[in-house]
Design an enzyme around this catalytic site. Structure first.
Site, PDB file in Angstrom:
ATOM      1  N   ARG A  13      48.144  -8.628  -1.858  1.00  0.00           N
ATOM      2  CA  ARG A  13      47.884  -7.177  -1.873  1.00  0.00           C
ATOM      3  C   ARG A  13      47.463  -6.723  -3.263  1.00  0.00           C
ATOM      4  NH1 ARG A  13      52.131  -4.025  -1.235  1.00  0.00           N
ATOM      5  NH2 ARG A  13      51.020  -2.262  -0.322  1.00  0.00           N
ATOM      6  N   GLY A  18      69.228  10.016  42.580  1.00  0.00           N
ATOM      7  CA  GLY A  18      69.810  11.361  42.740  1.00  0.00           C
ATOM      8  C   GLY A  18      70.779  11.402  43.909  1.00  0.00           C
ATOM      9  N   HIS A  39      69.153   0.666  25.134  1.00  0.00           N
ATOM     10  CA  HIS A  39      69.819  -0.105  26.197  1.00  0.00           C
ATOM     11  C   HIS A  39      68.761  -0.835  27.028  1.00  0.00           C
ATOM     12  CE1 HIS A  39      70.845  -0.454  30.470  1.00  0.00           C
ATOM     13  NE2 HIS A  39      72.092  -0.651  30.110  1.00  0.00           N
ATOM     14  N   ASN A  40      67.717  -0.122  27.403  1.00  0.00           N
ATOM     15  CA  ASN A  40      66.694  -0.739  28.245  1.00  0.00           C
ATOM     16  C   ASN A  40      65.899  -1.795  27.487  1.00  0.00           C
ATOM     17  OD1 ASN A  40      67.606   1.165  30.079  1.00  0.00           O
ATOM     18  ND2 ASN A  40      65.579   1.451  30.956  1.00  0.00           N
ATOM     19  N   LYS A  99      69.816   5.312  25.588  1.00  0.00           N
ATOM     20  CA  LYS A  99      69.438   4.692  26.881  1.00  0.00           C
ATOM     21  C   LYS A  99      68.172   3.848  26.725  1.00  0.00           C
ATOM     22  CE  LYS A  99      69.513   3.790  31.321  1.00  0.00           C
ATOM     23  NZ  LYS A  99      68.236   3.453  31.805  1.00  0.00           N
ATOM     24  N   ASN A 147      65.227   9.010  33.188  1.00  0.00           N
ATOM     25  CA  ASN A 147      64.927   8.139  32.037  1.00  0.00           C
ATOM     26  C   ASN A 147      63.870   8.807  31.162  1.00  0.00           C
ATOM     27  OD1 ASN A 147      66.506   5.836  31.901  1.00  0.00           O
ATOM     28  ND2 ASN A 147      65.272   4.727  33.391  1.00  0.00           N
ATOM     29  N   ARG A 153      56.057  -9.058  29.556  1.00  0.00           N
ATOM     30  CA  ARG A 153      55.769  -8.353  30.818  1.00  0.00           C
ATOM     31  C   ARG A 153      54.275  -8.047  30.910  1.00  0.00           C
ATOM     32  NH1 ARG A 153      60.572  -4.461  33.119  1.00  0.00           N
ATOM     33  NH2 ARG A 153      62.303  -5.760  32.443  1.00  0.00           N
ATOM     34  N   LYS A 177      58.503   0.569  33.894  1.00  0.00           N
ATOM     35  CA  LYS A 177      58.288   2.017  33.940  1.00  0.00           C
ATOM     36  C   LYS A 177      58.051   2.581  32.550  1.00  0.00           C
ATOM     37  CE  LYS A 177      60.592   3.003  38.265  1.00  0.00           C
ATOM     38  NZ  LYS A 177      61.822   2.187  38.354  1.00  0.00           N
ATOM     39  N   HIS A 214      47.750  -3.211  -5.596  1.00  0.00           N
ATOM     40  CA  HIS A 214      48.857  -2.418  -5.025  1.00  0.00           C
ATOM     41  C   HIS A 214      50.127  -2.529  -5.853  1.00  0.00           C
ATOM     42  CE1 HIS A 214      46.681  -1.226  -1.461  1.00  0.00           C
ATOM     43  NE2 HIS A 214      46.277  -2.472  -1.283  1.00  0.00           N
ATOM     44  N   SER A 274      72.827   4.640  33.442  1.00  0.00           N
ATOM     45  CA  SER A 274      72.470   3.240  33.703  1.00  0.00           C
ATOM     46  C   SER A 274      73.351   2.630  34.776  1.00  0.00           C
ATOM     47  CB  SER A 274      72.612   2.404  32.433  1.00  0.00           C
ATOM     48  OG  SER A 274      72.334   1.050  32.749  1.00  0.00           O
ATOM     49  N   GLU A 285      67.980  -4.695  27.624  1.00  0.00           N
ATOM     50  CA  GLU A 285      67.872  -5.159  29.027  1.00  0.00           C
ATOM     51  C   GLU A 285      66.611  -6.022  29.198  1.00  0.00           C
ATOM     52  OE1 GLU A 285      68.367  -1.985  32.062  1.00  0.00           O
ATOM     53  OE2 GLU A 285      66.408  -2.576  32.804  1.00  0.00           O
TER      54      GLU A 285
HETATM   55  C1  6PG Z   1      69.391   1.026  34.235  1.00  0.00           C
HETATM   56  C2  6PG Z   1      67.988   0.508  34.275  1.00  0.00           C
HETATM   57  C3  6PG Z   1      67.117   1.474  34.993  1.00  0.00           C
HETATM   58  C4  6PG Z   1      65.787   0.872  35.379  1.00  0.00           C
HETATM   59  C5  6PG Z   1      64.707   1.328  34.472  1.00  0.00           C
HETATM   60  C6  6PG Z   1      63.885   0.266  33.812  1.00  0.00           C
HETATM   61  O1  6PG Z   1      69.915   1.056  33.143  1.00  0.00           O
HETATM   62  O2  6PG Z   1      69.915   1.370  35.298  1.00  0.00           O
HETATM   63  O3  6PG Z   1      67.494   0.303  32.987  1.00  0.00           O
HETATM   64  O4  6PG Z   1      67.057   2.624  34.250  1.00  0.00           O
HETATM   65  O5  6PG Z   1      65.843  -0.456  35.597  1.00  0.00           O
HETATM   66  O6  6PG Z   1      63.936   2.129  35.291  1.00  0.00           O
HETATM   67  O7  6PG Z   1      62.955  -0.206  34.678  1.00  0.00           O
HETATM   68  P1  6PG Z   1      61.620  -0.933  34.306  1.00  0.00           P
HETATM   69  O8  6PG Z   1      61.964  -2.379  34.327  1.00  0.00           O
HETATM   70  O9  6PG Z   1      60.745  -0.537  35.469  1.00  0.00           O
HETATM   71  O10 6PG Z   1      61.082  -0.446  33.020  1.00  0.00           O
END
Ligand code: 6PG
Length: 468
Positions: A442, A15, A184-185, A181, A104, A286, A259, A448, A127, A188
């Site tokens: 099945r 923020g 996206h994650n 988003k 998020n 993870r 998260k 089925h 992001s 990621e």
């Molecule tokens: C981004 C990231 C960001 C953060 C997340 C995921 O796009 O800037 O994705 O949002 O890294 O909180 O984090 P976790 O790895 O803790 O799930």
């Protein structure tokens, strides 16, 4: 004075960075934080930007400081805090004041909040981490287009730019921005996991030092793998711990936090029946990583997992090509899931624009995204790995992915994302699969029914004895 052009609630890391970015782009902003001391501290540290920032002590003061019709960004932790903040803020606002949740959030929550809102509401995914929030994040917007248009000039100004094009895009109605988003994650997570798997092979089976691993990632960052995640992996691998002088990675506990956004993506993919195995494998990895004691017991019982790989068996060039294949597969799965959600939720998600939006600012920005935007522009429904430029990558790299996964299996390296990426690739290039056996089973135990190649209809049965 009601002259602020926008407000922001929540001066945590993201923020505060976003508020400074807004002020830095010439906008007057009013801010409020749950703890007044933090608001004051933030203002005191804002330097040259302080005159454009109005610190406020109460929500009422915040609202009074913003010119109507107001727009207020919430940057508070996802979940209940967002609902509580909306409940406290909405009664103080005019009917046309806009609340923007930039955390998020789970997109189902955003859908619910939007339906329940008694005023304009947007959910935007942001992001790029702290640095992105301060100097240019990628922004994925969701909600009514008219509400997005009201704040688009500010969001575009503060966003990252790719060749002057702002990375701030309206994705669709309701929670579409937060959904994009989340995917996206998910990408990621998978990209990070594949990089970690390559790191593991180099460290445990190729006997490379951390400096050599860092230098290898740095070299890869000059080729097709060029991306933010490869760039920072080079820095992380080469970093030294200031307390001990040892490689930093030696000091970091090998248990990954989360998260929840990757998990949300995996759960949603199951609802949509969208296959994203590499992303799911990254979430599983993870979860596995956090079982430290259990893993130590497993090693004591079965012996150490990763063993050396004979140098002639695997080269760094093969590992690089395996990661290229893995990256294409991660994105193909992510975009496939977005396409499935677009149909299922009736959002018309703009796939080429999403790829364009991710070209700068966000964590998964990479050199390949510009070509992905072009490929999705030609045909957004086609699996990305079938587009000529990416099919060509897969032709060039799939053997290396196979070699790495095989070497990993033989040497005891756990490669969940790379191997499930390969399984996805092989499944998607096999016209005649093995689900005929599943259908036979099945039908055998549950009547089925199955479809036949030579006849219409799905309700055919095998010649099972009634008493079997
Ligand atoms: C981004 C990231 C960001 C953060 C997340 C995921 O796009 O800037 O994705 O949002 O890294 O909180 O984090 P976790 O790895 O803790 O799930």
């Amino acid at each position: 004075m009601s002259d602020a052009e926008i407000g922001l609630i929540g001066l945590g890391t993201m923020g505060a960075a976003l508020a400074l970015n807004i002020a830095d782009n010439g906008y007057r902003i009013a801010v409020w934080n749950r703890t007044a001391a933090r608001t004051q501290e933030f203002h005191d540290e804002a330097g040259d930007l302080a005159p454009r920032i109005t610190p406020t002590q109460t929500l009422k003061e915040l609202v009074a400081a913003i010119a109507p019709p107001r727009a207020i960004i919430l940057m508070v932790p996802a979940g209940d805090p967002v609902d509580q903040q909306i409940a406290a803020l909405r009664p103080l606002l005019d009917a046309d004041d806009l609340i923007i949740d930039a955390g998020n959030a789970l997109f189902h929550d955003t859908n619910r909040r939007m339906r329940a809102a008694d005023g304009p509401f947007l959910g935007i995914g942001v992001s790029g981490g702290e640095e992105g929030a301060r100097f240019g994040p990628a922004i994925m917007g969701g909600g009514a287009r008219a509400h997005w248009d009201r704040v688009a000039p500010i969001l575009e100004a503060i966003s990252a730019k790719f060749c002057d094009t702002p990375c701030a895009t309206w994705m669709g109605e309701e929670g579409a921005g937060h959904f994009v988003k989340a995917v996206h994650n998910g990408i990621e997570y998978a990209d990070m996991q594949m990089i970690a798997e390559a790191y593991g092979i180099m460290r445990d089976s190729m006997g490379m030092s951390y400096d050599e691993i860092g230098a290898t990632f740095a070299k890869w960052n000059t080729g097709p793998l060029r991306s933010y995640l490869i760039e920072i992996s080079a820095e992380v691998a080469a970093a030294k711990d200031t307390a001990t002088g040892k490689p930093l990675l030696e000091m970091i506990v090998d248990a990954a936090g989360q998260k929840g956004t990757g998990r949300w993506t995996a759960i949603e993919a199951q609802h949509l029946a969208a296959p994203i195995p590499a992303i799911e494998a990254a979430v599983v990895a993870r979860n596995l990583s956090s079982r430290l004691a259990e893993r130590a017991s497993g090693e004591a019982l079965f012996g150490k997992g990763p063993q050396p790989i004979a140098p002639e068996t695997l080269s760094l060039a093969q590992l690089e090509r395996a990661l290229i294949a893995g990256k294409v597969l991660c994105y193909a799965q992510g975009f496939g899931m977005i396409a499935a959600a677009s149909d299922s939720y009736g959002w018309s998600l703009p796939l080429p624009d999403i790829a364009r939006n991710w070209r700068a600012g966000c964590i998964i920005r990479s050199a390949m995204l510009d070509d992905m935007a072009k490929a999705l522009g030609e045909d957004p429904k086609r699996n990305l790995m079938f587009a000529p430029s990416f099919a060509s990558h897969m032709h060039d790299t799939q053997q290396s992915l196979r070699d790495v996964v095989a070497a990993g299996a033989l040497s005891g390296n756990s490669l969940p994302a790379l191997s499930s990426g390969l399984a996805y690739f092989d499944a998607m290039r096999t016209a005649r699969g093995t689900a005929d056996m599943i259908q036979g089973q099945r039908d055998f135990f549950g009547r089925h029914g199955f479809a036949r190649f030579d006849t219409d209809g799905k309700g055919h049965h095998g010649p099972w004895d009634d008493d079997t």
